[in-house]
Design an enzyme around this catalytic site. Sequence first.
Site, PDB file in Angstrom:
ATOM      1  N   HIS A  72     -63.349  65.211  -4.040  1.00  0.00           N
ATOM      2  CA  HIS A  72     -62.109  65.430  -4.786  1.00  0.00           C
ATOM      3  C   HIS A  72     -61.436  64.093  -5.051  1.00  0.00           C
ATOM      4  O   HIS A  72     -61.276  63.274  -4.144  1.00  0.00           O
ATOM      5  CB  HIS A  72     -61.159  66.330  -3.995  1.00  0.00           C
ATOM      6  CG  HIS A  72     -61.557  67.771  -4.005  1.00  0.00           C
ATOM      7  ND1 HIS A  72     -60.640  68.797  -4.103  1.00  0.00           N
ATOM      8  CD2 HIS A  72     -62.773  68.366  -3.944  1.00  0.00           C
ATOM      9  CE1 HIS A  72     -61.271  69.963  -4.084  1.00  0.00           C
ATOM     10  NE2 HIS A  72     -62.570  69.712  -3.985  1.00  0.00           N
ATOM     11  N   TYR A 201     -51.057  72.168  -3.111  1.00  0.00           N
ATOM     12  CA  TYR A 201     -50.019  72.276  -2.082  1.00  0.00           C
ATOM     13  C   TYR A 201     -48.752  72.771  -2.780  1.00  0.00           C
ATOM     14  O   TYR A 201     -48.165  72.037  -3.583  1.00  0.00           O
ATOM     15  CB  TYR A 201     -49.765  70.917  -1.436  1.00  0.00           C
ATOM     16  CG  TYR A 201     -50.872  70.426  -0.540  1.00  0.00           C
ATOM     17  CD1 TYR A 201     -50.783  70.549   0.844  1.00  0.00           C
ATOM     18  CD2 TYR A 201     -52.012  69.826  -1.071  1.00  0.00           C
ATOM     19  CE1 TYR A 201     -51.788  70.083   1.674  1.00  0.00           C
ATOM     20  CE2 TYR A 201     -53.030  69.356  -0.246  1.00  0.00           C
ATOM     21  CZ  TYR A 201     -52.914  69.491   1.122  1.00  0.00           C
ATOM     22  OH  TYR A 201     -53.913  69.039   1.947  1.00  0.00           O
ATOM     23  N   PRO A 293     -51.358  70.787  10.307  1.00  0.00           N
ATOM     24  CA  PRO A 293     -52.517  70.631   9.417  1.00  0.00           C
ATOM     25  C   PRO A 293     -52.186  70.220   7.989  1.00  0.00           C
ATOM     26  O   PRO A 293     -53.100  69.951   7.209  1.00  0.00           O
ATOM     27  CB  PRO A 293     -53.150  72.028   9.442  1.00  0.00           C
ATOM     28  CG  PRO A 293     -52.015  72.951   9.763  1.00  0.00           C
ATOM     29  CD  PRO A 293     -51.124  72.181  10.695  1.00  0.00           C
ATOM     30  N   LYS A 297     -55.252  65.722   8.916  1.00  0.00           N
ATOM     31  CA  LYS A 297     -55.551  64.563   9.746  1.00  0.00           C
ATOM     32  C   LYS A 297     -56.252  64.877  11.061  1.00  0.00           C
ATOM     33  O   LYS A 297     -56.809  63.973  11.688  1.00  0.00           O
ATOM     34  CB  LYS A 297     -54.252  63.797  10.069  1.00  0.00           C
ATOM     35  CG  LYS A 297     -53.616  63.152   8.864  1.00  0.00           C
ATOM     36  CD  LYS A 297     -54.458  62.033   8.336  1.00  0.00           C
ATOM     37  CE  LYS A 297     -54.060  61.616   6.946  1.00  0.00           C
ATOM     38  NZ  LYS A 297     -55.171  61.473   6.033  1.00  0.00           N
ATOM     39  N   TYR A 384     -53.425  59.852   2.567  1.00  0.00           N
ATOM     40  CA  TYR A 384     -54.218  61.079   2.491  1.00  0.00           C
ATOM     41  C   TYR A 384     -55.727  60.792   2.505  1.00  0.00           C
ATOM     42  O   TYR A 384     -56.481  61.493   3.192  1.00  0.00           O
ATOM     43  CB  TYR A 384     -53.848  61.842   1.218  1.00  0.00           C
ATOM     44  CG  TYR A 384     -54.346  63.270   1.194  1.00  0.00           C
ATOM     45  CD1 TYR A 384     -53.627  64.302   1.808  1.00  0.00           C
ATOM     46  CD2 TYR A 384     -55.547  63.617   0.564  1.00  0.00           C
ATOM     47  CE1 TYR A 384     -54.065  65.606   1.784  1.00  0.00           C
ATOM     48  CE2 TYR A 384     -55.994  64.916   0.540  1.00  0.00           C
ATOM     49  CZ  TYR A 384     -55.265  65.911   1.151  1.00  0.00           C
ATOM     50  OH  TYR A 384     -55.719  67.223   1.133  1.00  0.00           O
TER      51      TYR A 384
END
Length: 390
Positions: A72, A201, A293, A297, A384
């Site tokens: 991604h 998200y 979550p 990580k 990220y």
Amino acid sequence: MRTQVAVIGAGPAGLLLSYLLHLEGIDAVVLETRDREYVRQRVRAGVCEQPTVELLREIGLGARLDVEGLPHEGFSLRFDRADHRIALTELTGKSITVYGQQEIVKDLIDAHEARGLPVEFEVSGVELSGVDTEHPVVRYRDADGVAHTLECDVIAGCDGFHGVSRPSIPDSVLKTFTRDYPFAWLGVLARTPPSDEELIYAHHERGFALHSMRSPEITRLYLQVDPAEDLANWSDDRIWSELTTRLAVDGDFVLREGPILDKGITPMRSFVAEPMRHGRLFLAGDAAHIVPPTGAKGMNLAVADVRVLSRALKALLKGDPAPAESYSDTCLRRVWRAEHFSWFMTTMLHTDPDADGFARRLQLSQLRYTASSRAAATSLAENYVGLPFA
């Protein structure tokens, strides 16, 4: 029985550490309380940072990941009924790969079995002693109930938050830091193709939602719920209805529904134990720290821990104690960065039931700034995709 390193726990941290040690010519025995099939099948995280992917390739465990993993180059922050893409690769030159934690565990178990490396499943009564000496001991019973004493040079505690390793460090030595959150995640695994090519998200007044995936045929989705919520109250129809509401956007997005294969509720907390070492006992992964979550990580921190630990133990067993002495400090620098990022993502995206109007407007302001500022988006993307290993 004797080995150089006794590894407690056959999750990704324990199995990866054992394999890294094997590649350095160091003997290790892995002890796990669960049975083999449970360990292979338990569903956990699915986002691999770029440094994690590169390490797995480097040690020869990237073949199936490269075939089945889903690279991604971005993800979407969804709020105000619109998508706001965080272009990970454009901003950082890096990417993430969706490849389930259980798939990494399968690869590691298969690699251990192919090389004849010892992993004992279904052990019980594990007790650690002598951890503050140069000759610690692990006592346990095997799957048949036979008692064993395992002498070793080092114990690696990779047995998770509820394991026996961390409690083996005296309270006078260990400091713990905890943050509990007023929400949990209801996670479902559905047999349906993902509704979008990337993760979503979503911030919504009814609560956070996440659209993820495990393969081109399996979708992973999450809903923010109350920590005291009863799973029995959530029928499949109610789950799909709530996901549809929270993921709604102006445009042609349609949430694909399908049979729900698995569902469960997971509380959210932040936790860090310091130091991550006492004598010849070293903690790694969830035994030492927990992150919510939202930042993806948890598993990646475990990988980073054992990469540092494998090198420290190699040096220690050859007579150089310096890397082992700095192990905790080295890992904790990355841990606290990940804790902050996970807290940031969690508080920015979830709806706090106790927040007033002022706090909620600040939250929306942060989302809008992150989505509109290249500098803010780059900071998010950099964290990220995974910071470089120490």
